[in-house]
Design a protein around this motif. Structure first.
Motif, PDB file in Angstrom:
ATOM      1  N   PHE A  26       6.906  -2.536 -10.620  1.00 15.34           N
ATOM      2  CA  PHE A  26       7.344  -3.343  -9.483  1.00 15.34           C
ATOM      3  C   PHE A  26       6.321  -3.278  -8.345  1.00 15.34           C
ATOM      4  O   PHE A  26       6.010  -4.294  -7.714  1.00 15.34           O
ATOM      5  CB  PHE A  26       8.719  -2.869  -9.001  1.00 15.34           C
ATOM      6  N   THR A  27       5.783  -2.089  -8.110  1.00  9.46           N
ATOM      7  CA  THR A  27       4.749  -1.931  -7.075  1.00  9.46           C
ATOM      8  C   THR A  27       3.503  -2.733  -7.424  1.00  9.46           C
ATOM      9  O   THR A  27       2.888  -3.355  -6.548  1.00  9.46           O
ATOM     10  CB  THR A  27       4.396  -0.452  -6.898  1.00  9.46           C
ATOM     11  N   LEU A  28       3.127  -2.734  -8.685  1.00 11.19           N
ATOM     12  CA  LEU A  28       1.983  -3.531  -9.125  1.00 11.19           C
ATOM     13  C   LEU A  28       2.234  -5.019  -8.874  1.00 11.19           C
ATOM     14  O   LEU A  28       1.327  -5.742  -8.459  1.00 11.19           O
ATOM     15  CB  LEU A  28       1.724  -3.280 -10.607  1.00 11.19           C
ATOM     16  N   GLY A  29       3.471  -5.465  -9.081  1.00 13.32           N
ATOM     17  CA  GLY A  29       3.812  -6.860  -8.797  1.00 13.32           C
ATOM     18  C   GLY A  29       3.707  -7.179  -7.316  1.00 13.32           C
ATOM     19  O   GLY A  29       3.229  -8.243  -6.929  1.00 13.32           O
ATOM     20  N   ILE A  30       4.141  -6.249  -6.469  1.00 11.25           N
ATOM     21  CA  ILE A  30       4.027  -6.464  -5.027  1.00 11.25           C
ATOM     22  C   ILE A  30       2.571  -6.541  -4.606  1.00 11.25           C
ATOM     23  O   ILE A  30       2.164  -7.414  -3.829  1.00 11.25           O
ATOM     24  CB  ILE A  30       4.768  -5.356  -4.255  1.00 11.25           C
ATOM     25  N   VAL A  31       1.761  -5.630  -5.123  1.00  7.77           N
ATOM     26  CA  VAL A  31       0.341  -5.620  -4.764  1.00  7.77           C
ATOM     27  C   VAL A  31      -0.357  -6.879  -5.274  1.00  7.77           C
ATOM     28  O   VAL A  31      -1.183  -7.472  -4.566  1.00  7.77           O
ATOM     29  CB  VAL A  31      -0.342  -4.349  -5.314  1.00  7.77           C
ATOM     30  N   ALA A  32      -0.022  -7.301  -6.493  1.00  4.45           N
ATOM     31  CA  ALA A  32      -0.667  -8.494  -7.049  1.00  4.45           C
ATOM     32  C   ALA A  32      -0.274  -9.754  -6.287  1.00  4.45           C
ATOM     33  O   ALA A  32      -1.075 -10.675  -6.149  1.00  4.45           O
ATOM     34  CB  ALA A  32      -0.304  -8.647  -8.527  1.00  4.45           C
ATOM     35  N   GLY A  33       0.941  -9.801  -5.786  1.00  4.58           N
ATOM     36  CA  GLY A  33       1.405 -11.003  -5.104  1.00  4.58           C
ATOM     37  C   GLY A  33       1.081 -11.058  -3.630  1.00  4.58           C
ATOM     38  O   GLY A  33       1.301 -12.074  -2.984  1.00  4.58           O
ATOM     39  N   SER A  34       0.557  -9.982  -3.077  1.00  3.38           N
ATOM     40  CA  SER A  34       0.260  -9.975  -1.643  1.00  3.38           C
ATOM     41  C   SER A  34      -1.121 -10.565  -1.391  1.00  3.38           C
ATOM     42  O   SER A  34      -2.030 -10.431  -2.206  1.00  3.38           O
ATOM     43  CB  SER A  34       0.341  -8.556  -1.093  1.00  3.38           C
ATOM     44  N   PRO A  35      -1.296 -11.214  -0.258  1.00  6.09           N
ATOM     45  CA  PRO A  35      -2.601 -11.804   0.055  1.00  6.09           C
ATOM     46  C   PRO A  35      -3.638 -10.719   0.326  1.00  6.09           C
ATOM     47  O   PRO A  35      -3.325  -9.643   0.822  1.00  6.09           O
ATOM     48  CB  PRO A  35      -2.338 -12.639   1.298  1.00  6.09           C
ATOM     49  N   ARG A  36      -4.878 -10.996  -0.027  1.00  4.66           N
ATOM     50  CA  ARG A  36      -5.963 -10.026   0.147  1.00  4.66           C
ATOM     51  C   ARG A  36      -6.449  -9.973   1.592  1.00  4.66           C
ATOM     52  O   ARG A  36      -6.836  -8.939   2.077  1.00  4.66           O
ATOM     53  CB  ARG A  36      -7.135 -10.356  -0.773  1.00  4.66           C
ATOM     54  N   THR A  37      -6.441 -11.093   2.255  1.00  8.80           N
ATOM     55  CA  THR A  37      -6.843 -11.148   3.660  1.00  8.80           C
ATOM     56  C   THR A  37      -5.763 -11.879   4.438  1.00  8.80           C
ATOM     57  O   THR A  37      -4.955 -12.612   3.870  1.00  8.80           O
ATOM     58  CB  THR A  37      -8.191 -11.883   3.840  1.00  8.80           C
ATOM     59  N   ALA A  41      -3.614 -17.039   0.659  1.00  8.46           N
ATOM     60  CA  ALA A  41      -2.603 -16.909  -0.385  1.00  8.46           C
ATOM     61  C   ALA A  41      -3.216 -16.227  -1.606  1.00  8.46           C
ATOM     62  O   ALA A  41      -4.424 -16.330  -1.837  1.00  8.46           O
ATOM     63  CB  ALA A  41      -2.080 -18.285  -0.765  1.00  8.46           C
ATOM     64  N   PRO A  42      -2.417 -15.508  -2.385  1.00  6.00           N
ATOM     65  CA  PRO A  42      -2.954 -14.905  -3.606  1.00  6.00           C
ATOM     66  C   PRO A  42      -3.354 -15.977  -4.615  1.00  6.00           C
ATOM     67  O   PRO A  42      -2.825 -17.086  -4.601  1.00  6.00           O
ATOM     68  CB  PRO A  42      -1.799 -14.055  -4.126  1.00  6.00           C
ATOM     69  N   SER A  43      -4.300 -15.647  -5.484  1.00  8.16           N
ATOM     70  CA  SER A  43      -4.769 -16.615  -6.477  1.00  8.16           C
ATOM     71  C   SER A  43      -3.663 -16.885  -7.500  1.00  8.16           C
ATOM     72  O   SER A  43      -2.670 -16.164  -7.586  1.00  8.16           O
ATOM     73  CB  SER A  43      -6.011 -16.078  -7.190  1.00  8.16           C
ATOM     74  N   VAL A  44      -3.869 -17.911  -8.283  1.00  7.69           N
ATOM     75  CA  VAL A  44      -2.885 -18.287  -9.295  1.00  7.69           C
ATOM     76  C   VAL A  44      -2.749 -17.183 -10.337  1.00  7.69           C
ATOM     77  O   VAL A  44      -1.635 -16.854 -10.769  1.00  7.69           O
ATOM     78  CB  VAL A  44      -3.292 -19.628  -9.960  1.00  7.69           C
ATOM     79  N   LEU A  45      -3.856 -16.574 -10.719  1.00  6.91           N
ATOM     80  CA  LEU A  45      -3.819 -15.485 -11.702  1.00  6.91           C
ATOM     81  C   LEU A  45      -3.061 -14.283 -11.151  1.00  6.91           C
ATOM     82  O   LEU A  45      -2.242 -13.676 -11.849  1.00  6.91           O
ATOM     83  CB  LEU A  45      -5.242 -15.087 -12.090  1.00  6.91           C
ATOM     84  N   ALA A  46      -3.295 -13.941  -9.908  1.00  4.80           N
ATOM     85  CA  ALA A  46      -2.599 -12.811  -9.294  1.00  4.80           C
ATOM     86  C   ALA A  46      -1.109 -13.099  -9.165  1.00  4.80           C
ATOM     87  O   ALA A  46      -0.275 -12.231  -9.416  1.00  4.80           O
ATOM     88  CB  ALA A  46      -3.203 -12.503  -7.929  1.00  4.80           C
ATOM     89  N   ARG A  47      -0.771 -14.309  -8.791  1.00  2.00           N
ATOM     90  CA  ARG A  47       0.638 -14.682  -8.655  1.00  2.00           C
ATOM     91  C   ARG A  47       1.330 -14.654 -10.016  1.00  2.00           C
ATOM     92  O   ARG A  47       2.473 -14.193 -10.135  1.00  2.00           O
ATOM     93  CB  ARG A  47       0.754 -16.060  -8.022  1.00  2.00           C
ATOM     94  N   THR A  48       0.627 -15.115 -11.052  1.00  2.71           N
ATOM     95  CA  THR A  48       1.188 -15.080 -12.403  1.00  2.71           C
ATOM     96  C   THR A  48       1.402 -13.641 -12.862  1.00  2.71           C
ATOM     97  O   THR A  48       2.422 -13.318 -13.481  1.00  2.71           O
ATOM     98  CB  THR A  48       0.257 -15.820 -13.382  1.00  2.71           C
TER      99      THR A  48
END
Length: 70
Positions: A26-37, A41-48
């Protein structure tokens, strides 16, 4: 009353591993979905990837509810 300590330890170990693993996913999902700057917005791959992590968590919770209800 007799307590089977080996079985109790096994249940504790599996429960601990499942809990830590599920929280980690779940934490990995939060980190992947959060914006980098800020403001981006997060990239499509990160959001997926984030959605996949959330789907794994949802499946684990649904399976747990199924085991309790069955």
């Amino acid at each position: 009353m007799n307590i089977d300590w080996a079985s109790l330890g096994q249940v504790f170990g599996v429960s601990l591993a499942a809990t830590v693993g599920l929280v980690g996913v779940f934490t990995l999902g939060i980190v992947a979905g959060s914006p980098r700057t800020a403001g981006s917005a997060p990239s499509v791959l990160a959001r997926t990837g984030a959605y996949a992590c959330y789907a794994v968590c949802l499946a684990a919770v649904a399976y747990g509810i199924y085991l309790i209800a069955a």
